[in-house]
Design a protein around this motif. Structure first.
Motif, short mmCIF file in Angstrom:
data_model
loop_
_atom_site.label_atom_id
_atom_site.label_comp_id
_atom_site.label_asym_id
_atom_site.label_seq_id
_atom_site.Cartn_x
_atom_site.Cartn_y
_atom_site.Cartn_z
N ALA A 1 46.92 19.98 18.29
CA ALA A 1 48.25 20.74 18.13
C ALA A 1 46.55 21.86 17.29
CB ALA A 1 48.94 20.38 16.26
N GLY A 2 47.13 23.21 17.54
CA GLY A 2 46.80 23.92 17.86
C GLY A 2 46.63 25.02 16.28
N VAL A 3 46.05 25.62 15.09
CA VAL A 3 46.23 26.47 14.68
C VAL A 3 46.26 28.23 14.71
CG1 VAL A 3 45.81 26.61 11.83
CG2 VAL A 3 45.17 24.63 12.74
N CYS A 4 47.73 28.50 14.97
CA CYS A 4 47.80 29.40 15.09
C CYS A 4 47.76 30.27 13.42
CB CYS A 4 49.22 30.30 15.24
SG CYS A 4 49.88 31.14 15.92
N GLY A 5 47.21 31.98 13.64
CA GLY A 5 47.73 32.68 12.67
C GLY A 5 48.49 32.33 11.73
N SER A 6 49.47 32.78 12.35
CA SER A 6 50.75 32.77 11.99
C SER A 6 50.86 31.60 10.27
CB SER A 6 52.08 32.80 12.62
OG SER A 6 51.53 32.13 13.67
N ASP A 7 50.37 30.84 11.10
CA ASP A 7 50.21 29.64 9.77
C ASP A 7 49.21 29.78 9.03
OD1 ASP A 7 51.55 28.04 12.12
OD2 ASP A 7 49.81 27.74 13.13
N ILE A 8 48.65 30.72 8.88
CA ILE A 8 47.77 30.53 7.97
C ILE A 8 48.37 31.35 6.52
CG2 ILE A 8 45.98 31.53 6.89
CD1 ILE A 8 45.23 29.24 8.56
N PRO A 9 49.09 33.00 6.58
CA PRO A 9 50.27 33.11 5.41
C PRO A 9 51.01 32.03 5.16
CG PRO A 9 50.34 34.49 7.48
CD PRO A 9 48.97 33.45 8.11
N ARG A 10 52.00 31.72 6.59
CA ARG A 10 52.91 30.95 6.33
C ARG A 10 53.25 29.60 4.88
NH1 ARG A 10 54.19 29.52 10.63
NH2 ARG A 10 55.33 31.06 11.58
N ILE A 11 51.31 29.00 4.65
CA ILE A 11 51.10 27.95 4.22
C ILE A 11 50.44 27.83 2.88
CG2 ILE A 11 49.40 26.02 4.16
CD1 ILE A 11 49.21 25.80 7.05
N TYR A 12 49.71 29.31 3.29
CA TYR A 12 49.28 29.84 1.81
C TYR A 12 49.92 31.27 0.67
CZ TYR A 12 45.56 26.90 2.97
OH TYR A 12 44.68 25.75 3.14
N ARG A 13 50.72 31.89 1.39
CA ARG A 13 51.30 32.93 0.80
C ARG A 13 52.65 33.37 1.25
NH1 ARG A 13 46.90 35.91 3.80
NH2 ARG A 13 49.03 37.48 4.99
N THR A 14 53.47 32.72 1.97
CA THR A 14 54.51 33.64 2.23
C THR A 14 55.57 32.11 2.34
OG1 THR A 14 54.99 34.13 5.04
CG2 THR A 14 54.20 35.98 3.51
N GLY A 15 55.11 31.49 2.33
CA GLY A 15 56.37 30.13 2.79
C GLY A 15 56.71 30.47 3.93
N ALA A 16 57.31 28.63 3.98
CA ALA A 16 58.45 28.84 5.26
C ALA A 16 59.95 29.44 4.83
CB ALA A 16 57.91 27.21 5.75
N HIS A 17 60.90 29.06 6.11
CA HIS A 17 61.94 28.79 5.97
C HIS A 17 62.89 28.16 5.10
CE1 HIS A 17 62.33 32.48 8.37
NE2 HIS A 17 61.51 32.14 8.91
N SER A 18 61.87 27.01 4.99
CA SER A 18 63.06 26.25 4.42
C SER A 18 61.68 25.06 4.10
CB SER A 18 63.81 25.26 5.18
OG SER A 18 63.30 24.45 6.15
N HIS A 19 62.25 24.16 2.72
CA HIS A 19 61.36 23.21 2.21
C HIS A 19 61.34 22.33 1.69
CE1 HIS A 19 57.66 26.50 1.66
NE2 HIS A 19 58.69 26.78 2.06
N PRO A 20 60.83 20.89 1.60
CA PRO A 20 59.60 20.80 2.25
C PRO A 20 59.69 21.05 4.01
CG PRO A 20 60.56 18.74 1.96
CD PRO A 20 61.45 19.17 1.20
#
Length: 345
Positions: free
Chosen positions: A21-40
């Motif tokens: 699995a590759g880490v995309c640059g968009s994963d970083i703000p998704r994980i550390y700042r903005t969050g995702a569309h649903s949790h967990p």
């Protein structure tokens, strides 16, 4: 696949044992700042693996297959979907941002989203099919489906994963004069390894990019400019250094609000520039789509995305790879997760 069978295929899932699995640059703000569309949520949308189990109704021929995964799950009903423009679906779901993705041992993936891998394609390479297809889609937005690239001049500004892959595909497609603009030593090293000559690489930390590009194009500018940064100044640069009737492809996700100054707008009008956006990639299980275009060249060895992989971590050290990208503690290309002994530069 017929239109009538699409809805059923999208709902029939398989269990994929994730191998890379590759880490995309968009994963970083998704994980550390903005969050995702649903949790967990388990992030990760660039991944490959092996089909380990079948859900109800899934085709038994998938069991044990090595697969790449198209992460966008279209609704199949909206206007773009009816035209097979699934990347522009109005009501899509998405592995790794709207439902669980590839940063785990297993992932549930709709059967429709699978693509079989040739034996000569590694899981590591297949995990890069998603950004590869994104680069192909951007290239085609600029030059058309497959032709018209020979004898053209093009510039790629912003050498993250997509920018570097664009260089790779543009060279493979026969662009005659290709310029690369980066701002990191690692990017320069990679660009040169990908076949960009010293004279065609511009370090924006040391050069005035506009003057540099115009000098190397005889004052005419480039016929195609890929803006892979997403900042006002690089968008203005793209307009400023494009040839008359040239094309600017806006690739980079915006860092902040994007604003056009009057002078920039005038140049678009007076030079009759073509400005186009690009989003995601086409996937409809045929050789004409972006995923099959990328996979065909990967299988033949005419593109080598593994060159871009700079770091590899086993799944248990995922946080280490994420923090490296978040904190920029060292230069990196593509960070790869999940392999027991990942190949790194």
């Amino acid at each position: 696949m017929t239109d009538e069978s699409m809805g059923a295929s999208w709902s029939e899932s398989v269990k994929v044992s994730v191998r890379a699995a590759g880490v995309c640059g968009s994963d970083i703000p998704r994980i550390y700042r903005t969050g995702a569309h649903s949790h967990p949520l388990i992030p990760g949308h660039e991944f490959s693996g092996e089909v380990a189990a079948l859900g109800d109704g899934a085709d038994s021929r998938w069991l044990g297959e090595r697969v790449g995964i198209f992460p966008l799950i279209p609704c199949g009903k909206c206007a773009p979907c009816r035209k097979r423009q699934y990347e522009m679906c109005r009501n899509y779901s998405y592995l790794g941002s709207r439902r669980d993705g590839g940063f785990g041992e297993y992932a549930a993936v709709p059967e429709w989203n699978l693509i079989r891998l040739p034996k000569q394609v590694s899981f590591e390479e297949a995990a890069m099919l998603e950004p590869m297809a994104v680069a192909v889609h951007a290239m085609r937005r600029g030059f058309g489906e497959t032709g018209g690239m020979e004898g053209k001049t093009a510039a790629v500004c912003g050498l993250g994963t997509i920018g570097l892959l664009l260089l790779m595909f543009l060279k493979e497609a026969g662009v005659s004069e290709l310029f690369a603009v980066g701002n990191k030593d690692f990017q320069r090293t990679l660009a040169l390894e990908l076949g960009i000559g010293e004279e065609n690489y511009c370090d924006s930390r040391k050069e005035d990019v506009s003057s540099w590009l115009m000098e190397r194009t005889g004052g005419e500018g480039t016929e195609l400019f890929f803006e892979c940064v997403g900042k006002n100044e690089t968008c203005a640069l793209a307009v400023d250094t494009s040839a008359a009737a040239g094309t600017v492809v806006l690739v980079g996700n915006p860092y902040s609000n994007m604003c056009l100054e009057k002078d920039v707008y005038w140049k678009i009008l007076r030079n009759q520039l073509n400005i186009t956006g690009t989003w995601n990639s086409s996937f409809f299980h045929e050789g004409a789509d972006d995923w099959n275009y990328a996979l065909e060249r990967l299988a033949k060895g005419t593109v080598s995305p593994a060159k871009i992989i700079s770091h590899g971590f086993p799944l248990e050290d995922l946080a280490q790879g994420l923090k490296l990208m978040r904190d920029k503690t060292e230069e990196y290309g593509k960070v790869m997760i999940g392999l027991e002994k990942p190949a790194v530069r």
